[in-house]
Design a protein around this motif. Structure first.
Motif, PDB file in Angstrom:
ATOM      1  N   SER A   1       2.603 -18.210 -10.814  1.00  0.00           N
ATOM      2  CA  SER A   1       1.711 -17.393  -9.979  1.00  0.00           C
ATOM      3  C   SER A   1       1.640 -15.957 -10.483  1.00  0.00           C
ATOM      4  N   ARG A   2       2.018 -15.728 -11.743  1.00  0.00           N
ATOM      5  CA  ARG A   2       2.169 -14.356 -12.215  1.00  0.00           C
ATOM      6  C   ARG A   2       0.997 -13.831 -13.024  1.00  0.00           C
ATOM      7  N   ASP A   3       0.093 -14.709 -13.401  1.00  0.00           N
ATOM      8  CA  ASP A   3      -1.088 -14.275 -14.160  1.00  0.00           C
ATOM      9  C   ASP A   3      -2.202 -13.924 -13.187  1.00  0.00           C
ATOM     10  N   VAL A   4      -2.513 -12.633 -13.032  1.00  0.00           N
ATOM     11  CA  VAL A   4      -3.548 -12.205 -12.084  1.00  0.00           C
ATOM     12  C   VAL A   4      -4.818 -11.754 -12.790  1.00  0.00           C
ATOM     13  N   THR A   5      -4.898 -12.007 -14.110  1.00  0.00           N
ATOM     14  CA  THR A   5      -6.095 -11.586 -14.845  1.00  0.00           C
ATOM     15  C   THR A   5      -7.376 -12.277 -14.401  1.00  0.00           C
ATOM     16  N   PRO A   6      -7.341 -13.508 -13.829  1.00  0.00           N
ATOM     17  CA  PRO A   6      -8.610 -14.112 -13.408  1.00  0.00           C
ATOM     18  C   PRO A   6      -9.214 -13.487 -12.158  1.00  0.00           C
ATOM     19  N   TYR A   7      -8.476 -12.601 -11.496  1.00  0.00           N
ATOM     20  CA  TYR A   7      -8.908 -12.133 -10.179  1.00  0.00           C
ATOM     21  C   TYR A   7      -9.514 -10.739 -10.236  1.00  0.00           C
ATOM     22  N   ARG A   8     -10.436 -10.504  -9.337  1.00  0.00           N
ATOM     23  CA  ARG A   8     -11.140  -9.225  -9.290  1.00  0.00           C
ATOM     24  C   ARG A   8     -10.407  -8.198  -8.445  1.00  0.00           C
ATOM     25  N   ASN A   9      -9.897  -8.621  -7.280  1.00  0.00           N
ATOM     26  CA  ASN A   9      -9.304  -7.672  -6.331  1.00  0.00           C
ATOM     27  C   ASN A   9      -7.969  -8.149  -5.801  1.00  0.00           C
ATOM     28  N   LEU A  10      -7.130  -7.194  -5.435  1.00  0.00           N
ATOM     29  CA  LEU A  10      -5.992  -7.448  -4.572  1.00  0.00           C
ATOM     30  C   LEU A  10      -6.421  -7.059  -3.165  1.00  0.00           C
ATOM     31  N   THR A  11      -6.191  -7.930  -2.190  1.00  0.00           N
ATOM     32  CA  THR A  11      -6.698  -7.673  -0.847  1.00  0.00           C
ATOM     33  C   THR A  11      -5.627  -7.920   0.214  1.00  0.00           C
ATOM     34  N   PHE A  12      -5.767  -7.225   1.324  1.00  0.00           N
ATOM     35  CA  PHE A  12      -5.035  -7.554   2.541  1.00  0.00           C
ATOM     36  C   PHE A  12      -5.838  -7.018   3.717  1.00  0.00           C
ATOM     37  N   ARG A  13      -5.586  -7.571   4.884  1.00  0.00           N
ATOM     38  CA  ARG A  13      -6.270  -7.109   6.094  1.00  0.00           C
ATOM     39  C   ARG A  13      -5.335  -6.210   6.889  1.00  0.00           C
ATOM     40  N   SER A  14      -5.892  -5.158   7.465  1.00  0.00           N
ATOM     41  CA  SER A  14      -5.056  -4.185   8.165  1.00  0.00           C
ATOM     42  C   SER A  14      -5.832  -3.491   9.274  1.00  0.00           C
ATOM     43  N   VAL A  15      -5.082  -2.909  10.213  1.00  0.00           N
ATOM     44  CA  VAL A  15      -5.660  -2.047  11.236  1.00  0.00           C
ATOM     45  C   VAL A  15      -4.561  -1.114  11.731  1.00  0.00           C
ATOM     46  N   VAL A  16      -4.902   0.131  11.971  1.00  0.00           N
ATOM     47  CA  VAL A  16      -3.952   1.104  12.509  1.00  0.00           C
ATOM     48  C   VAL A  16      -3.814   0.885  14.012  1.00  0.00           C
ATOM     49  N   ASP A  17      -2.581   0.793  14.489  1.00  0.00           N
ATOM     50  CA  ASP A  17      -2.320   0.590  15.916  1.00  0.00           C
ATOM     51  C   ASP A  17      -2.515   1.911  16.657  1.00  0.00           C
ATOM     52  N   PHE A  18      -3.648   2.030  17.314  1.00  0.00           N
ATOM     53  CA  PHE A  18      -3.990   3.284  17.994  1.00  0.00           C
ATOM     54  C   PHE A  18      -3.172   3.492  19.268  1.00  0.00           C
ATOM     55  N   SER A  19      -2.431   2.484  19.720  1.00  0.00           N
ATOM     56  CA  SER A  19      -1.623   2.639  20.928  1.00  0.00           C
ATOM     57  C   SER A  19      -0.230   3.174  20.635  1.00  0.00           C
ATOM     58  N   ASP A  20       0.169   3.193  19.357  1.00  0.00           N
ATOM     59  CA  ASP A  20       1.518   3.623  18.989  1.00  0.00           C
ATOM     60  C   ASP A  20       1.569   5.148  18.850  1.00  0.00           C
ATOM     61  N   PRO A  21       2.534   5.818  19.521  1.00  0.00           N
ATOM     62  CA  PRO A  21       2.605   7.293  19.455  1.00  0.00           C
ATOM     63  C   PRO A  21       2.846   7.821  18.050  1.00  0.00           C
ATOM     64  N   ARG A  22       3.314   6.992  17.124  1.00  0.00           N
ATOM     65  CA  ARG A  22       3.487   7.452  15.741  1.00  0.00           C
ATOM     66  C   ARG A  22       2.150   7.845  15.114  1.00  0.00           C
ATOM     67  N   ASN A  23       1.080   7.296  15.652  1.00  0.00           N
ATOM     68  CA  ASN A  23      -0.245   7.545  15.072  1.00  0.00           C
ATOM     69  C   ASN A  23      -1.045   8.588  15.827  1.00  0.00           C
ATOM     70  N   THR A  24      -0.429   9.310  16.723  1.00  0.00           N
ATOM     71  CA  THR A  24      -1.144  10.327  17.486  1.00  0.00           C
ATOM     72  C   THR A  24      -1.842  11.319  16.563  1.00  0.00           C
ATOM     73  N   GLY A  25      -3.127  11.422  16.719  1.00  0.00           N
ATOM     74  CA  GLY A  25      -3.924  12.341  15.910  1.00  0.00           C
ATOM     75  C   GLY A  25      -4.346  11.795  14.574  1.00  0.00           C
ATOM     76  N   ALA A  26      -3.876  10.612  14.208  1.00  0.00           N
ATOM     77  CA  ALA A  26      -4.211  10.050  12.905  1.00  0.00           C
ATOM     78  C   ALA A  26      -5.562   9.349  12.945  1.00  0.00           C
ATOM     79  N   THR A  27      -6.274   9.364  11.849  1.00  0.00           N
ATOM     80  CA  THR A  27      -7.510   8.598  11.702  1.00  0.00           C
ATOM     81  C   THR A  27      -7.362   7.512  10.642  1.00  0.00           C
ATOM     82  N   ARG A  28      -6.422   7.707   9.716  1.00  0.00           N
ATOM     83  CA  ARG A  28      -6.175   6.727   8.665  1.00  0.00           C
ATOM     84  C   ARG A  28      -4.743   6.864   8.164  1.00  0.00           C
ATOM     85  N   LEU A  29      -4.216   5.802   7.569  1.00  0.00           N
ATOM     86  CA  LEU A  29      -2.859   5.808   7.044  1.00  0.00           C
ATOM     87  C   LEU A  29      -2.893   5.444   5.569  1.00  0.00           C
TER      88      LEU A  29
END
Length: 606
Positions: free
Chosen positions: A486-514
């Protein structure tokens, strides 16, 4: 229309429902590489080379009795097709509208309580609401058939499947009729469409309950031995009451982020549930979230400018019931007008079928998130998520991040390491042991957490687990080792993952992006680091859609939806390492001193 109950809610009840929608130093990493070239913007979609003729057909209001459904329904539709199609064997696409008032009067009054309509009421032509897309697609060489389902809308509350299987059977019945008409050269159009349709190249598009209806048709057709080659299924703001899973065929979901008719955005489950449902699934899955779009404006008949009974701006109605401000408020400058939303819809509806049925690969970048919207809709803000086919060279799953064992061994069989996070774990999925949102949002979880449980049926399966990552010092990281093979990544265009910032967590107060960094390491120990910021791909706080004030406590709750977006980093951005022998992939949270983000689906895709 997604609403389950017929009665108009009391304002107080509506307000409640509306509120519910919504170890530093352990490792060192190299500096980030410079960004690669920006994405390409495709040409503006224009009318194709074919002259289009539109015609209607009507076999009567009670011409069809769907199996198991408590009433008879109409067989009525409009067909948009190139002129002189006889003998051309063109692909065909069927459109199906959703639940809307079936009968309307000149004074604007509407009713669900009768079918067929009785004076002074006449049938509301919901099936004509997608003519703008149907005619455009037909001009590129497709036969487009949009069918009426008013009779189902009037009786689906008395049906155990909410009329969803009946809608699927209605689509199948229209296909049967067209197969008969085109093979015999008879029916409403005589010989005009004789041998005109390739019934092994069929696409379907459904809106709202019609979205789930075309999913039901796909299942009904498969159970019947696939007499029709359904090659593509597209849903607009769909319901998913029955949690049916589509595999083996390209599946697209359009979500309207200012949707007040279906505020839980339950259509996300088609993407989530289908992603890993079938090993070796050769078909892609797509999800496009359209900012500023509401539920009704996809259909011109349901839009206020039509003047038709029952037409409305569904989010405007929600705002009048207590919502204020935010991106979805009228006059915010972030809402799409009726014309703008339909322009965006036309781009996606036509391009989806030209890509999947017509093989126009130049349109793939739009659906894979690599290309921007064309100049016909530059005003739109969209978030595109792409799940590539499960084939070598198309997709390499690194870590699905959906269950506890994914934190020990990943999808390649490699070791997983997490360092610097406070109690990493899952939320929102199996057994619903933990809600994803906390604080003031903890008691309003469902409609604000689209990937979690739905609210219609108690017996529904759980939602999708999200991995919660929380850090209080920069440098926390998630590392996945890649196993041999699984170590040859040359055939692929992108590395991807899905994410969202937890707006309810006080660590993110005032943040718009991480901001984060992605680090690849090869067999010689060389590392390449890329910042998500360099590609405009930082995990972000979801848009503020509106605010709702509790009438008792007078506290204000900002309405956002914890909807995952896909981060895409070009593989070629990782320079000066051997991409043919990658030993580890690491996500580093060092763009902020502290933060909280939810993630899933780490992979390489072609």
């Amino acid at each position: 229309m997604a609403s389950v109950f017929r009665a108009r809610p009391h304002p107080g009840i509506f307000l409640l429902a509306f509120a519910m929608v919504f170890l530093t130093g352990i490792m060192t990493f190299p500096a980030s590489a410079r960004p690669v070239a920006p994405r390409v913007v495709p040409n503006t979609p224009e009318a194709g080379p074919y002259e289009v003729r539109s015609q209607t057909y009507d076999l009567g209001d009670t011409a069809f009795q769907p199996d198991g459904f408590p009433g008879k329904v109409e067989l009525r539709g409009v067909v948009h097709a190139p002129r002189n199609v006889r003998g051309q064997r063109l692909p065909a696409v069927l459109f199906l509208h959703g639940r809307h008032e079936a009968c309307g009067a000149a004074d604007g009054e509407t009713t669900y309580s009768q079918w067929p309509c009785r004076k002074p009421f006449t049938a509301i032509p919901s099936y004509r609401g997608y003519d703008y897309a149907g005619k455009l697609l037909a001009s590129h060489g497709y036969v487009v058939i949009s069918i009426s389902a008013n009779g189902i809308s009037t009786a689906d509350q008395a049906d155990t499947t909410f009329g969803q299987m009946a809608r699927g059977r209605l689509v199948q019945r229209h296909l049967n009729l067209w197969k008969q008409w085109t093979s015999r050269g008879d029916g409403p159009f005589g010989t005009e469409f004789q041998d005109a349709i390739d019934f092994q190249r069929i696409g379907t598009m459904g809106h709202s309950r019609g979205g789930e209806g075309v999913v039901s048709q796909w299942k009904i057709n498969a159970a019947a031995g696939s007499p029709y080659g359904v090659r593509a299924v597209l849903t607009l703001a769909p319901t998913d009451f029955l949690r049916q899973v589509v595999t083996g065929v390209p599946m697209g979901v359009l979500l309207s982020m200012c949707d007040a008719d279906q505020p839980d955005l339950q259509g996300v489950h088609y993407y989530d549930d289908g992603s890993y449902a079938e090993r070796g699934d050769p078909a892609p899955k797509y999800q496009v979230a359209i900012a500023g779009a509401n539920h009704y404006f996809f259909n011109t008949t349901w839009s206020p400018d039509s003047g038709e009974p029952g037409a409305m701006d569904d989010w405007d109605h929600a705002v009048k019931m207590g919502g204020k401000g935010g991106a979805c408020a009228p006059g915010s400058g972030e809402r799409l007008t009726q014309g703008q939303q339909q322009a965006v819809a036309a781009v996606y509806i036509t391009s989806f079928f030209r890509l999947t049925l017509g093989g126009e690969r130049r349109l793939a970048g739009l659906w894979e998130g690599r290309d921007a919207l064309p100049s016909s809709a530059p005003f739109a803000k969209v978030s595109t998520t792409y799940h590539a086919p499960d084939r070598p060279g198309k997709r390499l799953d690194i870590d699905r991040l959906r269950a506890d064992y994914d934190l020990r061994r990943n999808a390649t069989g490699g070791r997983v390491m997490l360092k610097g996070f406070s109690y990493p774990g899952f939320c929102g999925g199996a057994l619903h042991a933990k809600r994803c949102l906390g604080g003031d949002y903890a008691t309003e979880p469902y409609r604000l957490e689209p990937h979690g449980y739905m609210q219609i049926l108690d017996k529904e399966p759980p939602g999708t687990n999200l991995l919660q990552l929380r850090w209080d010092r920069p440098g926390a990281f998630l590392q996945n080792e890649l196993s041999e093979g699984s170590r040859d990544v040359t055939p692929y265009r992108n590395l991807t993952f899905r994410s969202v910032v937890d707006f309810s967590d006080p660590r993110n107060t005032g943040a718009t992006r991480l901001p984060m960094r992605v680090v690849l390491a090869d067999s010689k120990g060389r590392q390449a680091s890329v910042r998500t910021t360099d590609y405009g791909q930082d995990p972000t706080v979801p848009d503020l859609l509106a605010t709702v004030t509790d009438p008792k406590s007078h506290s204000t709750l900002p309405i956002r939806r914890l909807l995952l977006s896909q981060v895409r980093i070009p593989v070629q951005a990782f320079r000066s390492i051997d991409l043919g022998d990658i030993r580890s992939v690491t996500l580093v949270c060092d763009g902020t001193d502290r933060g909280a983000v939810d993630i899933t689906d780490l992979s390489f895709s072609g």
